[in-house]
Design an enzyme around this catalytic site. Structure first.
Site, PDB file in Angstrom:
ATOM      1  N   HIS A 178       0.841  -1.192   0.000  1.00 57.77           N
ATOM      2  CA  HIS A 178       0.000   0.000   0.000  1.00 57.77           C
ATOM      3  C   HIS A 178       0.880   1.248   0.000  1.00 57.77           C
ATOM      4  CE1 HIS A 178      -2.211  -3.313   1.907  1.00 57.77           C
ATOM      5  NE2 HIS A 178      -3.289  -2.781   1.377  1.00 57.77           N
ATOM      6  N   HIS A 197      -2.113  -0.849   6.926  1.00 62.43           N
ATOM      7  CA  HIS A 197      -2.035  -0.646   5.481  1.00 62.43           C
ATOM      8  C   HIS A 197      -0.865   0.254   5.098  1.00 62.43           C
ATOM      9  CE1 HIS A 197      -6.489  -1.824   4.621  1.00 62.43           C
ATOM     10  NE2 HIS A 197      -5.720  -2.842   4.898  1.00 62.43           N
ATOM     11  N   GLY A 200      -3.288  -4.777  11.360  1.00 60.42           N
ATOM     12  CA  GLY A 200      -3.555  -5.222   9.994  1.00 60.42           C
ATOM     13  C   GLY A 200      -5.034  -5.088   9.715  1.00 60.42           C
ATOM     14  N   HIS A 227      -4.036   2.900  -3.468  1.00 59.69           N
ATOM     15  CA  HIS A 227      -4.188   2.315  -2.134  1.00 59.69           C
ATOM     16  C   HIS A 227      -3.463   0.982  -1.998  1.00 59.69           C
ATOM     17  CE1 HIS A 227      -5.860   0.910   1.632  1.00 59.69           C
ATOM     18  NE2 HIS A 227      -6.229  -0.202   1.016  1.00 59.69           N
ATOM     19  N   SER A 239     -22.377 -12.169  36.258  1.00 60.52           N
ATOM     20  CA  SER A 239     -22.493 -13.510  35.682  1.00 60.52           C
ATOM     21  C   SER A 239     -21.137 -14.183  35.527  1.00 60.52           C
ATOM     22  CB  SER A 239     -23.179 -13.435  34.312  1.00 60.52           C
ATOM     23  OG  SER A 239     -24.511 -12.978  34.433  1.00 60.52           O
ATOM     24  N   GLU A 287     -17.221  -6.436  23.470  1.00 55.08           N
ATOM     25  CA  GLU A 287     -16.358  -7.610  23.499  1.00 55.08           C
ATOM     26  C   GLU A 287     -15.125  -7.426  22.605  1.00 55.08           C
ATOM     27  OE1 GLU A 287     -19.610  -7.667  22.927  1.00 55.08           O
ATOM     28  OE2 GLU A 287     -20.564  -8.985  24.407  1.00 55.08           O
ATOM     29  N   PHE A 313     -20.038 -15.296  23.047  1.00 53.47           N
ATOM     30  CA  PHE A 313     -19.789 -13.934  22.577  1.00 53.47           C
ATOM     31  C   PHE A 313     -18.318 -13.653  22.321  1.00 53.47           C
ATOM     32  CE2 PHE A 313     -23.830 -12.866  25.120  1.00 53.47           C
ATOM     33  CZ  PHE A 313     -24.615 -13.374  24.090  1.00 53.47           C
ATOM     34  N   HIS A 365     -20.635 -19.553  31.012  1.00 54.37           N
ATOM     35  CA  HIS A 365     -21.851 -19.994  30.317  1.00 54.37           C
ATOM     36  C   HIS A 365     -21.464 -20.725  29.033  1.00 54.37           C
ATOM     37  CE1 HIS A 365     -23.187 -17.075  33.222  1.00 54.37           C
ATOM     38  NE2 HIS A 365     -24.468 -17.320  32.962  1.00 54.37           N
ATOM     39  N   ASP A 417     -31.638 -19.386  28.198  1.00 60.27           N
ATOM     40  CA  ASP A 417     -31.295 -18.363  27.206  1.00 60.27           C
ATOM     41  C   ASP A 417     -31.284 -18.908  25.788  1.00 60.27           C
ATOM     42  OD1 ASP A 417     -31.175 -16.168  28.833  1.00 60.27           O
ATOM     43  OD2 ASP A 417     -29.023 -16.310  29.192  1.00 60.27           O
ATOM     44  N   HIS A 461     -27.536 -18.049  22.656  1.00 63.12           N
ATOM     45  CA  HIS A 461     -26.464 -17.865  23.633  1.00 63.12           C
ATOM     46  C   HIS A 461     -25.643 -19.128  23.860  1.00 63.12           C
ATOM     47  CE1 HIS A 461     -28.568 -14.184  24.339  1.00 63.12           C
ATOM     48  NE2 HIS A 461     -27.941 -13.884  25.457  1.00 63.12           N
ATOM     49  N   ARG A 520     -21.971 -22.535  33.873  1.00 56.04           N
ATOM     50  CA  ARG A 520     -22.949 -21.877  34.735  1.00 56.04           C
ATOM     51  C   ARG A 520     -23.435 -22.848  35.808  1.00 56.04           C
ATOM     52  NH1 ARG A 520     -29.164 -20.207  33.154  1.00 56.04           N
ATOM     53  NH2 ARG A 520     -29.566 -18.867  34.961  1.00 56.04           N
TER      54      ARG A 520
END
Length: 661
Positions: free
Chosen positions: A29, A69, A117, A244, A366, A398, A424, A448, A456, A460, A507
């Protein structure tokens, strides 16, 4: 501040070197380095404190190239300032096993702070670097001893902020108008940032310099400098996406060099005056480093305990005997969820290991990650904590949490750990992958961990998630089955200096197992219960280990002898000797894996697998386990059929010989 022709020559040297470097590598680039050259030149020649002779000086200023880049720019600056990036390294840009890979990698190129990156990663890393500086300053600085006061500088682009600010109105698809129309300056003002706009980033060095000086004076909030630049400045295609991601054409480089006063017949040329300019700044950095070392020795006299702690942490050493405090359990201890057992570990060790900086993505209650004596990492005037605090409230971020933890780890002297639900971690996977690639000691506390979370439901409940974690190189998977294995997972994760770990925790309550131990956990897989003349080996992880223990009891009633193997970490098991692995997965006996997740990948350790190859289901967790047949009697019934099949076949393929020879 006055500027001379030497500054202009240095800036144009960067531009010409960028064109040569990318052209020689036939990939890369060139546009961003050519457009960012003025701001980068000012940072490295006037404002940043660094010492190429001691790249890990603790109080150096940090420079981050947010998306990578413009990596040619960073390699060029490392070369010009005297880091061990040679001209030959520039000529090897993007070649196999070179010190100048396609995007910045901190474990390959000396002077690269963080591996970036993918767009936006460096921006998040820089947040972590700044958090680490604030915490280290609050922890160690004392009157007359300002050990930590460095700045973190980031060059980010339009793409990073879709995910400092180089605004050239170009992304890969063309003008940013096609996909990015928001007012970034107003957005960051709304965040509470200090925002400065520089209209001409191509020529106006005075305005760029004033903006940097103004930003450095604002110490109660981060600053965003929006600098309008022209991508590929000087190219025939400047201002377009054509510069670019592809090398400039040969005729374009010829006219570029002529325009900037370079001989078009020469390549990879740096005027002596340009070297002298950057080397002079590096020498100032070396002097500051020497003064800092002397200050640290005086500090050791005034604050010996803090100084000893700081030196230990910067050397990546842990306190003697800390692991003796890890909880140990027997079958007489009550059944407990491994997330709760994790909390017990943190309550035991968090005050022994002041380098631990732990947080959660809005799931503290939790994840159970906040220990009893924890103080939140918050602004000193917030009334919510202070910067010496070690518990971080990351919010529902997250990905941001994971990218920031990479920066915290890279800063030095800290071990970050962050928590959310296991499912997650997928939100954070881009940053987690870079944790593994760059070898940062980051601990992912993921609770969990299965259909055991129950009501859930499938949105989940992780099914494919552990397979992704196990497939990621250098990312250590842990799915502990009880308290001893949970303590063992923490022991490995904390002592491993260049490998991140994922702890997948339940859990629901699990029994403390007969035969488990902290030490055995470090093998990755081990025989929990051995029997002579075994008919089958049952292999499981986490919450399913106690299920196969109960299934083995039922199999015994039907005359089937079952060995029990707990496999808290497939990655660590893979690294054991052939003889050890062969002693766990013995020849001549069928192996059956049981895990409340996808069966993908288990053919490495089992002839047959019992798991879930669909999405989960919503309901009380015991009902969900029963629905998927993950209960002892159903498991035992399936295993009986498997044993009968292999007896009829008359032979059992060797797992260890097949996969681990």
């Amino acid at each position: 501040m006055s500027f001379t022709e030497a500054d202009n020559k240095a800036i144009n040297t960067i531009r010409v070197l960028a064109a040569d470097t990318v052209f020689k590598g036939n990939s890369g680039h060139p546009g961003a380095p050519m457009g960012c050259a003025p701001m980068a030149h000012l940072l490295f020649s006037r404002y940043m404190n660094y010492n190429p002779k001691n790249p890990k000086w603790a109080n150096r200023d940090r420079f981050v190239l947010s998306n990578g880049h413009a990596c040619a720019l960073q390699y060029i600056l490392l070369h010009l300032t005297g880091y061990p990036t040679s001209m030959e390294d520039l000529k090897q840009f993007r070649q196999l096993n070179s010190k100048t890979p396609g995007h910045p990698e901190s474990h390959i190129t000396t002077g690269i702070e963080v591996t970036t990156g993918p767009l936006g990663q460096g921006f998040g890393n820089a947040v972590g670097l700044a958090m680490a500086e604030a915490h280290m300053a609050a922890t160690f600085n004392k009157p007359g001893f300002e050990l930590f006061n460095n700045y973190t500088f980031v060059i980010a682009g339009d793409g990073c902020l879709q995910e400092g600010y180089d605004d050239n109105h170009i992304s890969i698809d063309g003008d940013t108008e096609v996909s990015f129309t928001e007012d970034v300056a107003k957005r960051f003002e709304a965040y509470g940032w200090h925002v400065i706009v520089v209209k001409d980033g191509n020529h106006d060095l005075e305005s760029i310099a004033r903006a940097i000086e103004e930003a450095k004076k604002v110490t109660d909030k981060p600053s965003l400098i929006k600098i309008f630049t022209t991508i590929g400045f000087g190219s025939l295609n400047q201002g377009t996406e054509k510069v670019h991601g592809s090398p400039l054409k040969a005729d374009d480089i010829v006219q570029l060099k002529k325009a900037f006063g370079f001989n078009p017949e020469e390549h990879f040329v740096v005027p002596k005056a340009t070297y002298d300019l950057y080397h002079a700044k590096a020498e100032k950095g070396a002097k500051l480093n020497h003064e800092w070392d002397a200050l640290l020795e005086k500090y050791a006299g005034a604050h010996p305990e803090l100084a000893a702690q700081l030196k230990r942490r910067l050397a990546l050493k842990l306190p003697e005997g800390w692991a003796k405090e890890l909880p140990r359990f027997t079958p007489a201890d009550k059944a407990t969820a491994t997330r709760k057992l994790s909390e017990a570990v943190l309550n035991k060790i968090a005050d022994l290991l002041p380098e631990l900086m732990i947080g959660s993505a809005d799931l503290t209650g939790s994840n159970l990650t906040r220990w009893k004596t924890a103080v939140d990492f918050q602004p000193n005037d917030s009334g919510l904590g202070n910067y010496a605090g070690r518990y971080v409230r990351y919010g529902v971020r997250e990905h941001g949490m994971s990218a920031a933890m990479n920066g915290i780890s890279a800063y030095g002297g800290l071990i970050p750990a962050g928590a959310t639900f296991l499912n997650f971690i997928s939100y954070a996977s881009g940053a987690v992958r870079l944790t593994a690639l760059s070898g940062e000691r980051v601990i992912y506390i993921m609770t969990h961990d299965s259909i055991g979370l129950g009501e859930d439901g499938p949105t989940h409940q992780p099914i494919e998630t552990m397979a992704m974690i196990r497939a990621t190189p250098n990312l250590i998977d842990f799915r502990p089955a009880d308290g001893n294995e949970t303590s063992g997972a923490y022991l490995y994760a904390i002592e491993s200096k260049n490998r991140p770990s994922v702890l997948a925790l339940t859990r629901q309550d699990l029994p403390q197992l007969e035969g488990s131990s902290i030490e055995k956990t470090l093998k990755g897989g081990y025989v929990l219960q051995e029997v002579q003349g075994a008919d089958v080996t049952l292999v499981a992880t986490g919450s399913e280990v106690s299920l196969i223990v109960d299934a083995a009891k039922q199999l015994k009633e039907h005359g089937i002898k079952a060995r029990i193997v707990s496999m808290p970490s497939t990655k660590l098991f893979d690294e054991q000797s052939h003889d050890y692995r062969a002693s766990v997965l013995i020849d001549g006996v069928p192996s059956v894996s049981v895990e409340a997740m996808a069966t993908f990948g288990w053919d490495r350790y089992a002839h047959e697998s019992i798991g879930i190859d669909t999405f989960g289901a919503s309901g009380p967790y015991k009902d969900v386990y029963k629905y998927f047949g993950l209960v002892p009697d159903v498991i035992a019934g399936k295993v009986q059929k498997i044993v009968a099949f292999y007896k009829k076949e008359g032979s059992v393929p060797s797992l260890v010989r097949k996969y681990f020879h």
